[in-house]
Enzyme design. Sequence first.
Site, PDB file in Angstrom:
ATOM      1  N   GLY A  58      65.971 -27.400  54.757  1.00 25.30           N
ATOM      2  CA  GLY A  58      65.484 -27.451  53.380  1.00 25.30           C
ATOM      3  C   GLY A  58      63.982 -27.652  53.308  1.00 25.30           C
ATOM      4  O   GLY A  58      63.294 -27.017  52.492  1.00 25.30           O
ATOM      5  N   CYS A  59      63.468 -28.519  54.153  1.00 27.60           N
ATOM      6  CA  CYS A  59      62.031 -28.800  54.136  1.00 27.60           C
ATOM      7  C   CYS A  59      61.224 -27.603  54.627  1.00 27.60           C
ATOM      8  O   CYS A  59      60.130 -27.335  54.135  1.00 27.60           O
ATOM      9  CB  CYS A  59      61.729 -30.053  54.961  1.00 27.60           C
ATOM     10  SG  CYS A  59      62.494 -31.526  54.240  1.00 27.60           S
ATOM     11  N   THR A  60      61.784 -26.864  55.578  1.00 31.27           N
ATOM     12  CA  THR A  60      61.122 -25.650  56.058  1.00 31.27           C
ATOM     13  C   THR A  60      61.103 -24.598  54.953  1.00 31.27           C
ATOM     14  O   THR A  60      60.074 -23.957  54.710  1.00 31.27           O
ATOM     15  CB  THR A  60      61.825 -25.114  57.315  1.00 31.27           C
ATOM     16  OG1 THR A  60      61.719 -26.104  58.355  1.00 31.27           O
ATOM     17  CG2 THR A  60      61.194 -23.812  57.788  1.00 31.27           C
ATOM     18  N   ALA A  63      58.440 -25.727  52.401  1.00 30.02           N
ATOM     19  CA  ALA A  63      57.082 -25.597  52.937  1.00 30.02           C
ATOM     20  C   ALA A  63      56.666 -24.127  53.030  1.00 30.02           C
ATOM     21  O   ALA A  63      55.532 -23.779  52.669  1.00 30.02           O
ATOM     22  CB  ALA A  63      56.987 -26.263  54.307  1.00 30.02           C
TER      23      ALA A  63
END
Length: 168
Positions: A58-60, A63
């Site tokens: 999710g963070c990738t 970002a």
Amino acid sequence: MTRLAVGDTAPALELPAVLPDPTGTGHITGTYSLADALAEPGRKGVVVYFYPAAMTPGCTTEACDFRDSLASLQGAGYAVVGVSPDGVDKLATFAERDALTFPLLADTEHEALEAWGAWGEKKNYGKTYVGVIRSTVVVGPDGTVAVAQYNVKATGHVARVRKTLGLD
């Protein structure tokens, strides 16, 4: 936990960071200051987003969405900065791996996360724990909160931020 609201004065934000190398050839480590970013000529605001952990799916996604929208955000006068509890070394690996072209801040002590309302109780699969609440706060050039979004979903979030800022 207190969350920020539109019109609030944004807390100070100065943390160790992984920064794009000014020569365009990678990344360097240093210190990021929100006050300095807001003082840049033509700055309409800074998009500060808080995410749980570098290099997770999710963070990738989030970002990379910010990376892919960065030119248009910057063209509209907005800077982008990501904040997580990860250390600088992990953030450097993340920035290099995904060619991230905006600052990533290391808040290992959770002080900024707490001050900005992005650290608190969460529930996942029926378990309650304390951690990063995925959030985005847009700070205007006068240092006040223009947008405050908490418990956001990573997928499609950047598009929603762009729409809120009137860019789409």
